[in-house]
Design a protein around this motif. Structure first.
Motif, PDB file in Angstrom:
ATOM      1  N   PRO A  23     -24.488  12.094  23.249  1.00  0.00           N
ATOM      2  CA  PRO A  23     -23.767  13.208  22.630  1.00  0.00           C
ATOM      3  C   PRO A  23     -22.308  13.217  23.050  1.00  0.00           C
ATOM      4  N   LEU A  24     -21.449  13.726  22.161  1.00  0.00           N
ATOM      5  CA  LEU A  24     -20.024  13.797  22.437  1.00  0.00           C
ATOM      6  C   LEU A  24     -19.733  14.890  23.462  1.00  0.00           C
ATOM      7  N   ALA A  25     -18.525  14.815  24.022  1.00  0.00           N
ATOM      8  CA  ALA A  25     -18.116  15.802  25.015  1.00  0.00           C
ATOM      9  C   ALA A  25     -18.284  17.209  24.456  1.00  0.00           C
ATOM     10  N   GLY A  26     -18.795  18.085  25.279  1.00  0.00           N
ATOM     11  CA  GLY A  26     -19.056  19.449  24.846  1.00  0.00           C
ATOM     12  C   GLY A  26     -20.472  19.644  24.370  1.00  0.00           C
ATOM     13  N   TRP A  27     -21.142  18.538  24.016  1.00  0.00           N
ATOM     14  CA  TRP A  27     -22.530  18.626  23.563  1.00  0.00           C
ATOM     15  C   TRP A  27     -23.484  17.996  24.585  1.00  0.00           C
ATOM     16  N   ALA A  28     -22.937  17.274  25.550  1.00  0.00           N
ATOM     17  CA  ALA A  28     -23.757  16.607  26.562  1.00  0.00           C
ATOM     18  C   ALA A  28     -24.052  17.580  27.690  1.00  0.00           C
ATOM     19  N   ASN A  29     -25.053  18.408  27.496  1.00  0.00           N
ATOM     20  CA  ASN A  29     -25.299  19.516  28.417  1.00  0.00           C
ATOM     21  C   ASN A  29     -26.369  19.248  29.459  1.00  0.00           C
ATOM     22  N   HIS A  30     -27.183  18.222  29.278  1.00  0.00           N
ATOM     23  CA  HIS A  30     -28.331  18.030  30.164  1.00  0.00           C
ATOM     24  C   HIS A  30     -28.498  16.569  30.571  1.00  0.00           C
ATOM     25  N   LEU A  31     -28.969  16.400  31.782  1.00  0.00           N
ATOM     26  CA  LEU A  31     -29.390  15.082  32.266  1.00  0.00           C
ATOM     27  C   LEU A  31     -30.918  15.049  32.253  1.00  0.00           C
ATOM     28  N   LEU A  32     -31.468  13.981  31.728  1.00  0.00           N
ATOM     29  CA  LEU A  32     -32.913  13.777  31.723  1.00  0.00           C
ATOM     30  C   LEU A  32     -33.212  12.521  32.527  1.00  0.00           C
ATOM     31  N   ILE A  33     -34.035  12.675  33.552  1.00  0.00           N
ATOM     32  CA  ILE A  33     -34.442  11.545  34.401  1.00  0.00           C
ATOM     33  C   ILE A  33     -35.896  11.238  34.084  1.00  0.00           C
ATOM     34  N   PRO A  34     -36.166  10.243  33.248  1.00  0.00           N
ATOM     35  CA  PRO A  34     -37.557   9.946  32.880  1.00  0.00           C
ATOM     36  C   PRO A  34     -38.316   9.380  34.072  1.00  0.00           C
ATOM     37  N   MET A  35     -39.609   9.661  34.122  1.00  0.00           N
ATOM     38  CA  MET A  35     -40.450   9.154  35.210  1.00  0.00           C
ATOM     39  C   MET A  35     -41.640   8.373  34.668  1.00  0.00           C
ATOM     40  N   ASP A  36     -41.520   7.892  33.438  1.00  0.00           N
ATOM     41  CA  ASP A  36     -42.537   7.018  32.858  1.00  0.00           C
ATOM     42  C   ASP A  36     -42.167   5.577  33.183  1.00  0.00           C
ATOM     43  N   ASN A  37     -42.691   4.636  32.434  1.00  0.00           N
ATOM     44  CA  ASN A  37     -42.445   3.229  32.747  1.00  0.00           C
ATOM     45  C   ASN A  37     -41.048   2.745  32.383  1.00  0.00           C
ATOM     46  N   THR A  38     -40.216   3.622  31.820  1.00  0.00           N
ATOM     47  CA  THR A  38     -38.824   3.247  31.571  1.00  0.00           C
ATOM     48  C   THR A  38     -37.948   3.447  32.809  1.00  0.00           C
ATOM     49  N   GLN A  39     -38.456   4.152  33.816  1.00  0.00           N
ATOM     50  CA  GLN A  39     -37.679   4.414  35.033  1.00  0.00           C
ATOM     51  C   GLN A  39     -37.638   3.171  35.917  1.00  0.00           C
ATOM     52  N   LYS A  40     -36.437   2.772  36.332  1.00  0.00           N
ATOM     53  CA  LYS A  40     -36.276   1.584  37.175  1.00  0.00           C
ATOM     54  C   LYS A  40     -36.496   1.886  38.651  1.00  0.00           C
ATOM     55  N   GLU A  41     -36.258   3.127  39.049  1.00  0.00           N
ATOM     56  CA  GLU A  41     -36.330   3.493  40.470  1.00  0.00           C
ATOM     57  C   GLU A  41     -37.059   4.823  40.639  1.00  0.00           C
ATOM     58  N   HIS A  42     -38.380   4.793  40.490  1.00  0.00           N
ATOM     59  CA  HIS A  42     -39.141   6.030  40.609  1.00  0.00           C
ATOM     60  C   HIS A  42     -38.920   6.711  41.960  1.00  0.00           C
ATOM     61  N   LEU A  43     -38.958   5.956  43.038  1.00  0.00           N
ATOM     62  CA  LEU A  43     -38.902   6.564  44.367  1.00  0.00           C
ATOM     63  C   LEU A  43     -37.531   7.182  44.642  1.00  0.00           C
ATOM     64  N   LYS A  44     -36.480   6.486  44.252  1.00  0.00           N
ATOM     65  CA  LYS A  44     -35.138   7.030  44.455  1.00  0.00           C
ATOM     66  C   LYS A  44     -34.863   8.214  43.535  1.00  0.00           C
ATOM     67  N   ALA A  45     -35.593   8.323  42.428  1.00  0.00           N
ATOM     68  CA  ALA A  45     -35.407   9.471  41.535  1.00  0.00           C
ATOM     69  C   ALA A  45     -35.754  10.778  42.248  1.00  0.00           C
TER      70      ALA A  45
END
Length: 425
Positions: free
Chosen positions: A20-42
């Protein structure tokens, strides 16, 4: 009106494929499924965010138990430095996720994480590097903790903390029952000298008596609203010590006089957290405390077929066990320890079993309440080393950043941060 910019924005929102463009990027999502590269550090990243007074949403059963928060200064850089996979999403996208989670037919829910848990690890100053999976994963995830031991517990320090981990301890005062194989080792001899000095310093004639008093202090900590987590021998030896308060259960090489031969009949199972009706193993040369732990010869499993299943709980009705079982895998690779697996018939009926090998009749992961607080017991020593032997090198967690077994430990770390909901069942 800037029509090209407006058109570009509409395309982004419609496709949902670009940032999303500036002003619309309101949230960070940290996935914890198999797309996550670093589950433990998350988990460490979520802890870091809480330390910055950022409220974190734990999205139970959504993408493996994803985390979400508002976009704040420095967060993206911190996630990148830690190697944690994340997405920046719009308010509209996050609203859509929350709507999906809120569907009554979806086994998902949102748990608000609001505070930074103060973590204590009960562990001796001279602990060996092979000793403890929890301190290793805390260091890897960059989650700070305070090291305490008998002196601090007995002087009343536990209420300073929210969460207490029990190092792979022997609360019966038998030094891990390592006498037969390791009594000539310098580390064993030093451990015994240190324990005897601590007992004398705190006014106890025997180490076993001191450890009994420590277990009572810890029980008071739980009842007052604390969170206790234990693995391996700290689980069964804790309950054995509680059941045997005031009873001499140890032989002369440990405390200078013979054990009470009537010790078994004097046990009080009403005092214990998790286990009842167990039989003591009082042979000082046997590397076992009781029959709580499943005998390897009767388990019928080996490294290539040793697994346990995590239970599926209702996120909306049973949020506590749901939090504690968040994972990207429901089948977890088994691992051994001095205490590996709990014999199911000896587990008290009010205990919540969260992971088991049903075919073998063994519980691997369980949870319970006492007063205002809770406890969790987890069998085995190191989730990524099937049979971690004494004096082996510690596990390199950089080789296991997505470990389902280690994730269960870290679920417990964040558990005290949650805004409590009343359990409905």
């Amino acid at each position: 009106m800037n029509f090209p910019r407006l058109l570009a924005l509409l395309l982004v929102l419609a496709a949902g494929l670009a940032r999303p463009l500036a002003g619309w990027a309101n949230h960070l999502l940290i996935p914890m499924d198999n797309t996550q590269k670093e589950h433990l550090k998350a988990y460490g990243a979520a802890y870091w965010l809480l330390g910055k007074q950022v409220e974190v949403d734990w999205l139970l059963n959504y993408r493996g138990g994803a985390f979400a928060c508002d976009v704040v200064a420095g967060a993206e850089n911190e996630l990148a430095v830690r190697g944690v996979s994340y997405q920046v999403i719009s308010e509209a996208q996050y609203t859509g996720i929350l709507s999906e989670i809120a569907d009554p037919n979806a086994n998902m829910d949102v748990m608000k994480l609001e505070k930074v848990p103060k973590i204590a690890v009960y562990t001796p100053k001279g602990k060996q590097p092979w000793d403890d999976a929890v301190t290793m994963v805390l260091a890897y995830a960059e989650i700070p903790y305070t090291q305490i031991y008998d002196d601090e517990v007995l002087r009343g320090d536990l209420p300073k903390y929210d969460w207490l981990h029990l190092h792979h301890e022997d609360f019966t005062g038998q030094y891990g029952k390592f006498y037969a194989n390791y009594r000539s080792r310098p580390w064993y001899q030093q451990q015994q000298r240190d324990a005897e000095a601590a007992a004398k310093r705190n006014g106890f004639a025997k180490v076993s008596q001191m450890k009994g008093a420590v277990t009572v202090k810890m029980q008071e900590f739980i009842a007052g609203g604390g969170f206790l987590f234990a693995m391996c021998s700290a689980t069964d030896s804790y309950d054995i010590a509680l059941a045997g308060l005031g009873v001499d259960m140890v032989e002369s090489m440990y405390d200078g006089d013979p054990a009470d031969q009537q010790a078994q009949s004097k046990l009080n199972f009403n005092r214990t957290l998790a286990f009842q009706n167990f039989q003591l193993r009082m042979n000082p040369y046997e590397y076992e405390y009781s029959n709580i732990d499943m005998d390897p010869r009767e388990r019928g499993v080996y490294e290539d077929n040793d697994f346990f299943q995590l239970f599926n709980f209702s996120a909306k009705y049973d949020p506590v066990p749901t939090m504690l079982t968040q994972n990207h895998e429901r089948t977890v690779k088994g691992f051994m320890g001095q205490t590996t697996a709990f014999r199911k018939p000896l587990v008290k009926p009010d205990v919540v079993v969260m992971g088991e090998n049903k075919a073998s009749g063994e519980v691997r992961y369980m949870h319970g309440t006492l007063g205002k607080g809770t406890w969790t017991f987890y069998g085995g020593h190191d989730p990524e080393d099937y049979q971690h032997m004494v004096e082996e090198e510690p596990t390199d967690l950089a080789l296991h950043p997505n470990s389902p077994g280690y994730r269960l430990i870290l679920n417990n770390i964040l558990f005290p941060a949650a805004k409590k909901k009343k359990q409905k069942t």
